[in-house]
Structures are given as C-alpha cells and as structure tokens.
Design an enzyme around this catalytic site. Structure first.
Site, PDB file in Angstrom:
ATOM      1  N   SER A   1      30.291  14.796  28.607  1.00  0.00           N
ATOM      2  CA  SER A   1      30.746  15.238  29.915  1.00  0.00           C
ATOM      3  C   SER A   1      30.068  14.381  30.970  1.00  0.00           C
ATOM      4  CB  SER A   1      30.406  16.716  30.147  1.00  0.00           C
ATOM      5  OG  SER A   1      30.805  17.117  31.451  1.00  0.00           O
TER       6      SER A   1
ATOM      7  N   TYR B   1      34.029   1.806  19.850  1.00  0.00           N
ATOM      8  CA  TYR B   1      34.066   2.385  21.191  1.00  0.00           C
ATOM      9  C   TYR B   1      33.951   1.318  22.275  1.00  0.00           C
ATOM     10  CZ  TYR B   1      33.048   6.637  18.512  1.00  0.00           C
ATOM     11  OH  TYR B   1      33.065   7.662  17.590  1.00  0.00           O
TER      12      TYR B   1
ATOM     13  N   SER C   1      35.253  15.944  18.133  1.00  0.00           N
ATOM     14  CA  SER C   1      36.425  16.591  18.747  1.00  0.00           C
ATOM     15  C   SER C   1      36.321  18.114  18.657  1.00  0.00           C
ATOM     16  CB  SER C   1      37.720  16.090  18.094  1.00  0.00           C
ATOM     17  OG  SER C   1      37.872  14.704  18.277  1.00  0.00           O
TER      18      SER C   1
ATOM     19  N   GLN D   1      25.106  22.805  30.169  1.00  0.00           N
ATOM     20  CA  GLN D   1      25.696  23.924  29.436  1.00  0.00           C
ATOM     21  C   GLN D   1      25.919  23.582  27.968  1.00  0.00           C
ATOM     22  OE1 GLN D   1      29.236  24.679  31.718  1.00  0.00           O
ATOM     23  NE2 GLN D   1      28.250  26.183  33.051  1.00  0.00           N
TER      24      GLN D   1
ATOM     25  N   PHE E   1      42.479  14.133  23.170  1.00  0.00           N
ATOM     26  CA  PHE E   1      43.622  13.331  22.734  1.00  0.00           C
ATOM     27  C   PHE E   1      44.813  13.401  23.683  1.00  0.00           C
ATOM     28  CE2 PHE E   1      41.020  14.377  19.126  1.00  0.00           C
ATOM     29  CZ  PHE E   1      40.920  13.172  18.449  1.00  0.00           C
TER      30      PHE E   1
ATOM     31  N   GLU F   1      45.086  12.397  26.846  1.00  0.00           N
ATOM     32  CA  GLU F   1      45.307  11.163  27.597  1.00  0.00           C
ATOM     33  C   GLU F   1      45.818  10.035  26.705  1.00  0.00           C
ATOM     34  OE1 GLU F   1      41.201   8.919  28.218  1.00  0.00           O
ATOM     35  OE2 GLU F   1      41.023  11.043  28.687  1.00  0.00           O
TER      36      GLU F   1
ATOM     37  N   ARG G   1      28.071  20.865  33.237  1.00  0.00           N
ATOM     38  CA  ARG G   1      28.564  20.977  31.861  1.00  0.00           C
ATOM     39  C   ARG G   1      27.645  20.254  30.881  1.00  0.00           C
ATOM     40  NH1 ARG G   1      33.779  20.648  34.400  1.00  0.00           N
ATOM     41  NH2 ARG G   1      33.917  18.389  34.032  1.00  0.00           N
TER      42      ARG G   1
ATOM     43  N   SER H   1      31.842   8.970   7.577  1.00  0.00           N
ATOM     44  CA  SER H   1      32.702   9.713   8.492  1.00  0.00           C
ATOM     45  C   SER H   1      34.127   9.674   7.961  1.00  0.00           C
ATOM     46  CB  SER H   1      32.641   9.087   9.892  1.00  0.00           C
ATOM     47  OG  SER H   1      33.455   9.791  10.810  1.00  0.00           O
TER      48      SER H   1
ATOM     49  N   PRO I   1      27.308  17.185  35.633  1.00  0.00           N
ATOM     50  CA  PRO I   1      25.922  17.594  35.382  1.00  0.00           C
ATOM     51  C   PRO I   1      25.787  19.032  34.891  1.00  0.00           C
ATOM     52  CG  PRO I   1      26.072  16.359  37.433  1.00  0.00           C
ATOM     53  CD  PRO I   1      27.478  16.615  36.988  1.00  0.00           C
TER      54      PRO I   1
END
Length: 320
Positions: free
Chosen positions: A273, A50, A216, A281, A223, A225, A278, A167, A276
């Site tokens: 996200s 990343y 995901s 949530q 995906f 973008e 979301r 993974s 704030p």
C-alpha cells in the site's frame, strides 16, 4: 511491536507480514520501500520480473544510511525468473539481482514459476518477460527443475542466499523436488485468498515443514487494472458480505480480516500500500483473532478461482 515471525526449516526467522513489490511503480518504489521500513516493515518481496529491484534497493540503502534499520534486521526476498533456469545461468543472474538491490545476500531466493524458458541475455532485455523474442511467442529451455534446484543449492553454499524456496508449485512438483533436494525448499509462495484457498497444497507444504506465503491476499483487486477477465467478473472481496460482516464485528477493515485469515493459520502475507494508514493497518496481525466459525465462513468462499495465470496474460504456458 515487532512483526511476528515464522521459523523456516533453514533455521532463519521470516516475518509473517511483508511488503510486496509487484506492480510498484519505478518512480515511487524507492520512497515506498523507505516509508514501509519507517512504518515497521522488515520483509520486502521482490523479483526480477517486477523490474523495480534497483529502486527498491535505493529505498533500503536510504533507510540504512539514516540509521532506521540495519541490513541484518531486514528480510529481502527475490526470485529467479523463468529465462534463467539453465544451471549455468542461475548464479550470474542472482549476482546481478544482488547488485541491483545493493546487498551481499538474499534472505530468501525463490524459483518464480516451475517453467524453464529460453535464455535472454540481460544486456539484450531485462527483465525479459515471458517471450524470448518479445513478440508473445513462447520458447522453452530444456532445463529440468532438478537442474535448476541444484544450482539454487549452490547459492546457499556460496552464501548468496540464506534460504531458497519455490513459487507457484503444485503438491506433485513439491513431492518430486523433495525426493532429490539436498537443501529443502524453505518456503512455498502461492496465490492464496478466499476465492482460491488450495487447502490440500497448503496442508502438504506445512506438513513437510515448508512455510507458505500467500500472494494476492485481496483476490481480484491487484488484477483489475490488468483487465484479467476473472477479476472483473467477480465480487471484490472487500465488498463481500461475509468479509464485511466479520470486519464490522471486530472493528477492523476488510483488508485486515483477509490478512488475519491467512496469518492466523500460519500463512505469511505480502500486501502493499502507498497509504500510510493502510501500511500500518496491514501490520496488525496480532492482538486479535478470528473465531473458527469466521475462518470457516471465509474459507467457504473458495471457488477455485485463480487470477495469476500466464494464459490470462496471453501467454500459452499451461502450468495450472
């Protein structure tokens, strides 16, 4: 309210909801991690690939310095990249990643993909990506998964990682790994959303006492973008009539429904996200349940559609 946890086979508790760091921009990562901690997140899912672990660590350090959280209250996850599968490369790269994060141990350290690529010295290029030469060509290492896993187990022995996992492994690879593992994998992280449910793999892992984490969870959203063809040619899950109708019935957002669809079945999730509202949530995974018929209806959207495939990025590594 504290986030519910899953008891791992290593004896440690893992939060059911975490914050995923894939595609979090370097210039905002530290602030996003800091704000996520303030919002109540305790699990952060990072990786060498990343390219933002230094910044993520800065966000963690700020929150700890301000007394918002203690290190032992966090659950920090990182991953071993494909270029470091050789047995003698695992510990050095883990130590580098720990230094990047500014921590002494990972709560969970995961083999990112079941494929060993040619070693790239971090001093030459880091993160190295899929191609050792950086030109799109693929060169493999001769390291076996057993060799890599033995080195991963040493990380536990040396207390560099409290738990280790895998993974993007298939059931067949898990079966093989469990034949020789001295330290059993604590978790399996896989692409998991209504378009790709992988029910037999999930069932097998859970039956073996391996916790499953979904990445995901929102399907094609992450995906788009990247211009992955599969993602641009399918209806977004947030706009799917089945998901929207369930969300309307419960007074929740489509995102919350998709996350609850996983967490209600004991599958951990790692959404992200920078909003704030979301952020908060996405933590709401208790206090309400989907009906079994709703879970079944969402699961019925499965068409075996995988988005995270190296071949989709132009890298011929046919692991799926």
């Amino acid at each position: 309210m504290a986030t519910p946890t899953i008891k791992l086979n290593s004896g440690f508790d893992m939060p059911l909801v975490g914050f995923g760091l894939w595609k979090v921009n370097n210039d905002t990562c530290a602030d996003q991690v800091y704000e996520a901690i303030k919002a109540g997140y305790r699990l952060f899912d990072g990786a060498c690939d990343y390219g933002n672990e230094v910044e993520a660590g800065q966000g963690v350090a700020r929150a700890i310095k301000e007394g918002i959280v203690k290190r032992e209250e966090l659950f920090i996850v990182s991953k071993l990249w494909n270029s470091f599968h050789d047995g003698d490369k695992v510990e050095p790269i883990c130590r580098k990643q720990l230094a990047d994060w500014g921590v002494d141990y990972f709560d969970l350290y995961i083999v990112h993909f079941p494929v060993a690529l040619k070693y790239v010295d971090p001093a030459v290029r880091y993160p190295p990506g899929w191609s050792a030469k950086g030109d799109g060509s693929i060169e493999f290492s001769n390291a076996s998964i057993q060799e890599t896993w033995t080195a991963m187990e040493t990380l536990v022995d040396k207390k560099l990682a409290r738990s280790i996992g895998v993974s993007n492994f298939s059931a067949q690879l898990l079966m093989d790994l469990l034949r020789y593992a001295r330290v059993r994998p604590a978790t399996l992280q896989i692409e998991h959303h209504p378009y790709l449910t992988q029910p037999r793999l999930v069932e097998y892992a859970q039956k073996e006492g391996i916790a499953v984490t979904a990445y995901s969870s929102f399907g094609p959203l992450s995906f788009l973008e990247l211009q992955v063809p599969n993602a641009t040619n399918i209806s977004p899950l947030f706009e799917h009539d089945v998901v929207k109708s369930v969300a309307d019935k419960h007074g929740k957002t489509p995102a919350q429904v998709l996350l609850r669809w996983s967490t209600q079945r004991g599958i951990a999730v790692i959404p992200k996200s920078n909003n704030p509202t979301r952020l908060s949530q996405n933590l709401e995974v208790t206090g309400w349940d989907l009906e079994q018929s709703e879970i079944d209806a969402i699961s019925a959207l499965d068409i075996g559609l995988r988005f995270n495939d190296p071949i989709g990025y132009g890298m011929y590594v046919p692991i799926f």
